[in-house]
Design an enzyme around this catalytic site. Structure first.
Site, PDB file in Angstrom:
ATOM      1  N   ARG A 130      -2.060  10.984  10.567  1.00 57.70           N
ATOM      2  CA  ARG A 130      -0.913  10.154  10.941  1.00 57.70           C
ATOM      3  C   ARG A 130      -0.032  10.774  12.034  1.00 57.70           C
ATOM      4  O   ARG A 130       0.343  10.079  12.980  1.00 57.70           O
ATOM      5  CB  ARG A 130      -0.071   9.799   9.706  1.00 57.70           C
ATOM      6  N   TYR A 154      -2.701   6.480   3.505  1.00 58.23           N
ATOM      7  CA  TYR A 154      -3.352   6.696   4.798  1.00 58.23           C
ATOM      8  C   TYR A 154      -3.471   8.193   5.112  1.00 58.23           C
ATOM      9  O   TYR A 154      -3.404   8.603   6.268  1.00 58.23           O
ATOM     10  CB  TYR A 154      -2.606   5.936   5.916  1.00 58.23           C
ATOM     11  N   GLY A 197       0.861  -1.181   0.000  1.00 60.51           N
ATOM     12  CA  GLY A 197       0.000   0.000   0.000  1.00 60.51           C
ATOM     13  C   GLY A 197       0.897   1.230   0.000  1.00 60.51           C
ATOM     14  O   GLY A 197       1.132   1.873  -1.024  1.00 60.51           O
ATOM     15  N   ARG A 198       1.445   1.489   1.172  1.00 60.84           N
ATOM     16  CA  ARG A 198       2.244   2.699   1.377  1.00 60.84           C
ATOM     17  C   ARG A 198       3.367   2.864   0.345  1.00 60.84           C
ATOM     18  O   ARG A 198       3.544   3.946  -0.215  1.00 60.84           O
ATOM     19  CB  ARG A 198       2.868   2.606   2.780  1.00 60.84           C
ATOM     20  N   CYS A 257      -9.678  21.874  16.906  1.00 63.05           N
ATOM     21  CA  CYS A 257      -9.709  22.294  18.306  1.00 63.05           C
ATOM     22  C   CYS A 257      -9.155  21.211  19.224  1.00 63.05           C
ATOM     23  O   CYS A 257      -9.865  20.674  20.069  1.00 63.05           O
ATOM     24  CB  CYS A 257     -11.161  22.627  18.670  1.00 63.05           C
TER      25      CYS A 257
HETATM   26  N1  LLP Z   1      -2.304  -6.091   3.562  1.00 64.91           N
HETATM   27  C1  LLP Z   1      -2.993  -6.076   4.700  1.00 64.91           C
HETATM   28  C2  LLP Z   1      -3.771  -7.254   5.087  1.00 64.91           C
HETATM   29  C3  LLP Z   1      -2.977  -4.929   5.511  1.00 64.91           C
HETATM   30  O1  LLP Z   1      -3.657  -4.922   6.644  1.00 64.91           O
HETATM   31  C4  LLP Z   1      -2.222  -3.800   5.108  1.00 64.91           C
HETATM   32  C5  LLP Z   1      -2.197  -2.586   5.929  1.00 64.91           C
HETATM   33  C6  LLP Z   1      -1.518  -3.861   3.888  1.00 64.91           C
HETATM   34  C7  LLP Z   1      -1.579  -5.033   3.144  1.00 64.91           C
HETATM   35  C8  LLP Z   1      -0.713  -2.716   3.358  1.00 64.91           C
HETATM   36  O2  LLP Z   1       0.348  -2.368   4.167  1.00 64.91           O
HETATM   37  P1  LLP Z   1       1.404  -1.256   3.680  1.00 64.91           P
HETATM   38  O3  LLP Z   1       2.127  -1.814   2.475  1.00 64.91           O
HETATM   39  O4  LLP Z   1       0.661  -0.044   3.324  1.00 64.91           O
HETATM   40  O5  LLP Z   1       2.295  -1.068   4.831  1.00 64.91           O
HETATM   41  N2  LLP Z   1      -2.815   3.721   8.947  1.00 64.91           N
HETATM   42  C9  LLP Z   1      -1.487   3.221   9.207  1.00 64.91           C
HETATM   43  C10 LLP Z   1      -1.167   1.964   8.435  1.00 64.91           C
HETATM   44  C11 LLP Z   1      -2.157   0.849   8.652  1.00 64.91           C
HETATM   45  C12 LLP Z   1      -1.862  -0.363   7.808  1.00 64.91           C
HETATM   46  C13 LLP Z   1      -2.988  -1.335   7.851  1.00 64.91           C
HETATM   47  N3  LLP Z   1      -2.799  -2.480   7.055  1.00 64.91           N
HETATM   48  C14 LLP Z   1      -0.489   4.342   8.920  1.00 64.91           C
HETATM   49  O6  LLP Z   1      -0.903   5.419   8.546  1.00 64.91           O
HETATM   50  O7  LLP Z   1       0.697   4.149   9.094  1.00 64.91           O
END
Ligand code: LLP
Length: 430
Positions: A323, A383, A287-288, A354
């Site tokens: 974040r 995110y 994702g990120r 606020c």
């Molecule tokens: N697959 C699953 C099952 C997940 O739960 C997640 C992220 C991903 C893939 C993708 O992960 P990434 O490649 O983006 O690290 N809101 C938080 C991050 C929460 C991630 C949740 N799951 C932040 O802003 O850091």
């Protein structure tokens, strides 16, 4: 500050993929999310290339939770991406974006009966998180007159170096089935008439800057694959999840690339599956690392104040980027209209919400700031908007997509009317 190549400074202005942030802010207003489609595509291609160079069957699933804008998902769909979806809503987004159902994995530790029904009706694969869910899915598939293809979500019990709120493969975490219980879960699945178990899935956490934990996860997964193959299970895919981090601290964080990830993880994966005598598809769910650095959040300075320290009060807060408030996350900030001025003065950049915790950037050396200046918060594509809210009665801001020399809205800004539109007047108040 080190910048990725799509962020440049020309004549004192920050540019994203060649477009002047100050011009975009002028045209579309602030606050404003700006995403470079070219950058998203570049990151996707680098994943695909790094993995395919080392293993023949690869599927990259975009973690839709990171950025649910249809235009972003469509750009990825056009390149052949699938998606990790975590809700019925994300499933609909992925299908609307043109992603093929067979490239989708419906994840989640708390799916509703409606989620399961939709998954079987759309024919997407389901990552099953518990035996209870397995039996509910079996029943849902029976009603739909179909067979649900599934993976089990493995909890590999791995400690990972990241923020505790985003470590997901700890023995104590809510996700998945303990790795030792997976063979028994498979045995159970094989007794279900409307279930076809074909995969294994894990996701160990997010914002992980070291590739070693992914190697450990791959080791656990191929060990389980061996046991399952011995039991006679035909594994069609193994999904190693997402989680590769990005260098939010541009000058000091490690910057692991898909290439490094693939170079370390694939040999373990490949040896493991070869030892089982199988060639399942390798799935990953970034994702990120696909979308974070494609996007800047542009926010205008409303006022400055010198109190016990200097504050720059801007028009975006944790309503638009939570974040920093939620994970003490660090995002680089640049004064977009003074991008080559000396960094002489310390500011804390605060939003309009606020709450004392509404801080986008703490104690940063920036050029002297005045009302009207434009601040770019970097690495806001994952995110960011996805976790935004209307807190404090604030409509969400627009999102602009740029491609080459073009720019267009990919989401209009909300109005106050949008905030009230879904509210109802209870009959006794009429
Ligand atoms: N697959 C699953 C099952 C997940 O739960 C997640 C992220 C991903 C893939 C993708 O992960 P990434 O490649 O983006 O690290 N809101 C938080 C991050 C929460 C991630 C949740 N799951 C932040 O802003 O850091």
């Amino acid at each position: 500050m080190k910048l990725p190549h799509h962020l440049t400074i020309k004549k004192g202005h920050l540019h994203i993929s060649g477009q002047d942030c100050t011009v975009l802010a002028e045209k579309y207003g602030t606050p404003l999310y700006v995403t470079s489609e070219d950058r998203v595509c570049e990151q996707y291609r680098s994943y695909k290339k790094a993995l395919l160079a080392r293993y023949p069957k690869v599927q990259v699933l975009f973690a839709a939770k990171a950025n649910g804008n249809l235009a972003v998902m469509r750009a990825l769909a056009q390149l052949g991406a699938g998606a990790d979806v975590f809700s019925s809503g994300e499933l609909h987004l992925a299908l609307d974006a043109g992603m093929a159902p067979e490239k989708l994995l419906f994840n989640g530790s708390s799916k509703t009966p409606a989620d399961l029904k939709l998954a079987v009706e759309k024919g997407v694969k389901v990552s099953v998180d518990s035996l209870d869910e397995l039996h509910q899915l079996d029943a849902a598939a029976k009603i739909a007159g179909t067979v649900a293809t599934i993976a089990f979500r493995v909890n590999p019990a791995l400690e990972v170096p990241t923020h505790p709120k985003i470590a997901t493969g700890l023995a104590t975490s809510k996700f998945g089935i303990p790795h030792k219980e997976i063979p028994a879960a498979y045995r159970e699945a094989l007794t279900c008439k409307n279930i076809k178990p074909v995969g294994l899935h894990c996701h160990i956490g997010s914002q992980i800057l070291d590739v070693e934990p992914f190697v450990r996860a791959a080791e656990v997964m191929v060990r389980i694959a061996k046991e399952l193959t011995t039991m006679g299970v035909q594994l069609e895919f193994i999904d190693l999840g997402g989680g590769l981090g990005i260098p939010y601290h541009h000058d000091t964080d490690p910057s692991p690339t898909p290439e490094e990830y693939a170079a370390k993880v694939i040999p373990v994966f490949k040896d493991g599956v070869e030892a089982c005598g199988i060639t399942p598809e390798l799935w990953v769910e970034p994702g990120r690392s696909l979308v974070a650095d494609s996007t800047v959040l542009l926010t205008r300075v409303n006022s400055t104040k010198s109190a016990h320290k200097r504050f720059a009060n801007v028009d975006a807060g944790f309503n638009l980027l939570i974040r920093p408030a939620m994970y003490d996350a660090y995002h680089e900030v640049i004064v977009a209209n003074k991008a080559d001025a000396p960094l002489t003065t310390e500011y804390t950049v605060t939003g309009p919400i606020c709450e004392t915790g509404d801080i986008l950037a703490m104690d940063r050396k920036l050029p002297p700031i005045a009302a009207g200046d434009l601040i770019a918060v970097l690495d806001a594509g994952a995110y960011g908007f996805a976790m935004s809210s209307q807190y404090n009665g604030r409509p969400r801001c627009p999102e602009v997509l740029i491609r080459g020399a073009r720019a267009a809205l990919m989401r209009r800004g909300e109005t106050i009317g949008d905030i009230t539109a879904s509210m109802e007047r209870p009959p006794w108040q009429k």
